[in-house]
Scaffold this motif. Sequence first.
Motif, PDB file in Angstrom:
ATOM      1  N   UNK A 115       0.849  -1.188   0.000  1.00  0.00           N
ATOM      2  CA  UNK A 115       0.000   0.000   0.000  1.00  0.00           C
ATOM      3  C   UNK A 115       0.886   1.241   0.000  1.00  0.00           C
ATOM      4  N   UNK A 116       0.658   2.084  -0.988  1.00  0.00           N
ATOM      5  CA  UNK A 116       1.356   3.376  -1.060  1.00  0.00           C
ATOM      6  C   UNK A 116       0.290   4.439  -1.222  1.00  0.00           C
ATOM      7  N   UNK A 117      -0.082   5.061  -0.110  1.00  0.00           N
ATOM      8  CA  UNK A 117      -1.168   6.025  -0.147  1.00  0.00           C
ATOM      9  C   UNK A 117      -2.459   5.359  -0.560  1.00  0.00           C
ATOM     10  N   UNK A 118      -3.029   5.822  -1.671  1.00  0.00           N
ATOM     11  CA  UNK A 118      -4.289   5.270  -2.158  1.00  0.00           C
ATOM     12  C   UNK A 118      -4.092   4.262  -3.288  1.00  0.00           C
ATOM     13  N   UNK A 119      -2.879   3.760  -3.390  1.00  0.00           N
ATOM     14  CA  UNK A 119      -2.559   2.783  -4.438  1.00  0.00           C
ATOM     15  C   UNK A 119      -2.194   1.447  -3.793  1.00  0.00           C
ATOM     16  N   UNK A 120      -2.796   0.387  -4.308  1.00  0.00           N
ATOM     17  CA  UNK A 120      -2.482  -0.965  -3.829  1.00  0.00           C
ATOM     18  C   UNK A 120      -1.824  -1.758  -4.955  1.00  0.00           C
ATOM     19  N   UNK A 121      -0.678  -2.342  -4.648  1.00  0.00           N
ATOM     20  CA  UNK A 121      -0.004  -3.237  -5.577  1.00  0.00           C
ATOM     21  C   UNK A 121      -0.151  -4.662  -5.057  1.00  0.00           C
ATOM     22  N   UNK A 122      -0.722  -5.524  -5.887  1.00  0.00           N
ATOM     23  CA  UNK A 122      -0.873  -6.933  -5.535  1.00  0.00           C
ATOM     24  C   UNK A 122       0.208  -7.730  -6.264  1.00  0.00           C
ATOM     25  N   UNK A 123       0.983  -8.506  -5.513  1.00  0.00           N
ATOM     26  CA  UNK A 123       2.047  -9.313  -6.101  1.00  0.00           C
ATOM     27  C   UNK A 123       1.747 -10.787  -5.856  1.00  0.00           C
ATOM     28  N   UNK A 124       1.573 -11.528  -6.932  1.00  0.00           N
ATOM     29  CA  UNK A 124       1.398 -12.974  -6.838  1.00  0.00           C
ATOM     30  C   UNK A 124       2.718 -13.628  -7.215  1.00  0.00           C
ATOM     31  N   UNK A 125       3.275 -14.428  -6.305  1.00  0.00           N
ATOM     32  CA  UNK A 125       4.562 -15.070  -6.536  1.00  0.00           C
ATOM     33  C   UNK A 125       4.318 -16.468  -7.093  1.00  0.00           C
ATOM     34  N   UNK A 126       4.951 -16.772  -8.224  1.00  0.00           N
ATOM     35  CA  UNK A 126       4.773 -18.066  -8.859  1.00  0.00           C
ATOM     36  C   UNK A 126       6.128 -18.674  -9.208  1.00  0.00           C
ATOM     37  N   UNK A 127       6.272 -19.962  -8.936  1.00  0.00           N
ATOM     38  CA  UNK A 127       7.485 -20.679  -9.340  1.00  0.00           C
ATOM     39  C   UNK A 127       7.271 -21.202 -10.757  1.00  0.00           C
ATOM     40  N   UNK A 153     -10.034  -8.564  -8.672  1.00  0.00           N
ATOM     41  CA  UNK A 153     -11.491  -8.365  -8.592  1.00  0.00           C
ATOM     42  C   UNK A 153     -11.937  -8.169  -7.147  1.00  0.00           C
ATOM     43  N   UNK A 154     -11.455  -9.026  -6.255  1.00  0.00           N
ATOM     44  CA  UNK A 154     -11.842  -8.910  -4.844  1.00  0.00           C
ATOM     45  C   UNK A 154     -11.312  -7.608  -4.247  1.00  0.00           C
ATOM     46  N   UNK A 155     -10.053  -7.291  -4.518  1.00  0.00           N
ATOM     47  CA  UNK A 155      -9.459  -6.071  -3.964  1.00  0.00           C
ATOM     48  C   UNK A 155     -10.214  -4.832  -4.428  1.00  0.00           C
ATOM     49  N   UNK A 156     -10.693  -4.835  -5.660  1.00  0.00           N
ATOM     50  CA  UNK A 156     -11.439  -3.669  -6.161  1.00  0.00           C
ATOM     51  C   UNK A 156     -12.809  -3.542  -5.525  1.00  0.00           C
ATOM     52  N   UNK A 157     -13.381  -4.660  -5.106  1.00  0.00           N
ATOM     53  CA  UNK A 157     -14.652  -4.573  -4.378  1.00  0.00           C
ATOM     54  C   UNK A 157     -14.421  -4.034  -2.964  1.00  0.00           C
ATOM     55  N   UNK A 158     -13.339  -4.475  -2.357  1.00  0.00           N
ATOM     56  CA  UNK A 158     -13.050  -4.048  -0.994  1.00  0.00           C
ATOM     57  C   UNK A 158     -12.636  -2.573  -0.957  1.00  0.00           C
ATOM     58  N   UNK A 159     -11.868  -2.150  -1.943  1.00  0.00           N
ATOM     59  CA  UNK A 159     -11.352  -0.779  -1.972  1.00  0.00           C
ATOM     60  C   UNK A 159     -11.705  -0.130  -3.312  1.00  0.00           C
TER      61      UNK A 159
END
Length: 621
Positions: A115-127, A153-159
């Motif tokens: 979270x940086x202010x009003x911006x959320x970065x989602x990182x999915x780690x994959x091998x 999709x879920x994060x956009x509903x929450x925020x």
Amino acid sequence: MGDRKRNGLSEPQSAWLTKSQFIQALDCPTKLFYIDGKYASDRDDDAFLTALTEGGFQVGALAKTQFPDGVEVDERDPAKAIDITRRLLQAKDITLFEAALAWEKLLIRVDVLQKVGNVLHLYEVKAKSYRSGDSFTTSKWKPYLYDIAFQTHVARQVFPTSQIHPHLILPDKSKVCSVDGLHQKFLISRQGKRVVVTSRSPLTASTLGTPILTTVGVDEEVAAITRLHSYAARPGFKEGSLSFAALVTELSNAQQNNRKLPAYLGTHCRDCEFNSESGPNGFKECWAEPLRKRPEGTPAFKVWSWPKANKLIAEGAFFIEDLHEEDIAPEEDPEQEGMTASERRWLQVRKVQEGDPTRKVRVDGLRARMGQVKYPLHFIDFETFRPAIPFHKGLRPYQQLAFQFSHHQVSASGEVVHQGEYLCREAGKFPNFEFIRELKSQLEKDAGSILIYANHENTVLNDIAAQLADSQEKDRESLIAWIQTIAKPPADSNQQAPLRQCVDLCDLYKRFIYLPATQGSNSLKRVLPATLNEVAGKPVDNPYDTLPPLFDGHTDETLHTLLPHSRIADGGAAMMAYAKMQFTEMTEVEAKEIQAKLLAYCKLDTLAMVWIWQAWRRWTA
């Protein structure tokens, strides 16, 4: 951050559609009815096995080192984790590991949420194997992109008032590891059903070296997924008129209401984990109507390498017994030696339909090919591993490690000798160059033919040649030159095929032989017992069943059932055992026990090839 009252943060729900369940539904939405212990599953114990084969837990731990200020939401209970996440996200700027977000009946655990202010970065780690600049358009990326799309999709509903940006963090094959022993900084262990990653030493920039992971933004790819209106609650989510949001709602409602979504039968049923005899059987429920009509039918998806299977099953040809010759359309190819793929499929179908268990051998063709070999014969088998995190400085993610081989020799008089073997017994040691030197020393004594089963050994030899070319080994040129005398050249190479090129027994089997007992499989582990039964004229003990379990009571066959989408083929158990020696703490006694079993298994693989060859000699006499 504009979190909604209905997001489930203030009133935790008792049941959720999680991202892992959503991805499971991508394969087959009907499975949502079978999960969570309702039905017996063949994959209840796959977390630790996945950790060994895919390296996802270690890659996840390595990814976290890129966010040194990250805070772990180390709470398994969803309701508590949601509440902890909500409180932590009240900070203006923060990075969370395993953040829990929920809305309605949807729940996600985000590998890394920044979270940086009003911006959320989602990182999915994959091998998942990746090279900088690769496109995400191929089908292999579909489950990974749908995973992060669901989270977005879920994060956009929450925020709803925040900017949400999705990313993938992946091992990058274009990057070179700059330190030795990186893989052993992330050891894994079991704690109940959980897999835990621990570190032996401090994880600093100097100990981790140059980053081998790449972060790739996937805003466009996720947008392409979420804006479509062609989804349906069926395998692959294809051929419908639902929006992405409506699809998610449909799946969630079905799960919450304990409603089974319609079963669409097809090739995806082949690896269904709910086809267990130890409890309620989801596979048999899905196939109940076809099985009622043909209780002993052989599913059409068992036809070997058949691209039309889904189409015919959708049209009602559920079983091999339902098929006609025009469905397979067998065609001869006068320029191809032996059976074509379509001829082989039709032969398999006819054998099933006629109840004919006898072998089919194209004797003349097989005899001619066998007559081209030069004695003494050398049967070799390799065991290898492609780790996501390199073992050694100078290597890239997923580069080949050849840790073991076995070598049986057969003289012109028929004498069989286990001529040699190799096993890298040392954890953390790079084996490839020692491996190839030992192989060379055993095979260069004569010009006898070298026999393998499938193309794996050729691939490994070419991989090692490429590694030698990038190395500073004093004998690299002579080793490369020797490899080129026996290995089939890579497809993009201008090299001529060598006179002593390895002879592929699997290719000969597919061209000239069909054994009904294999049910269309060409695996050595299936061909051997079928061959021995043919020779004996009656069922005999499978030699592989006489060996002690190599890995936690699992054979290659059961491991393939547990992890059908993993990088497992023949040799999967050996790969896991080797990975266990590399990634876990074990005593010297445990290590020696695994090593002894590895030697026995690999030795049997080459002996199996000898037995098969001897049977073919008998059939072509």
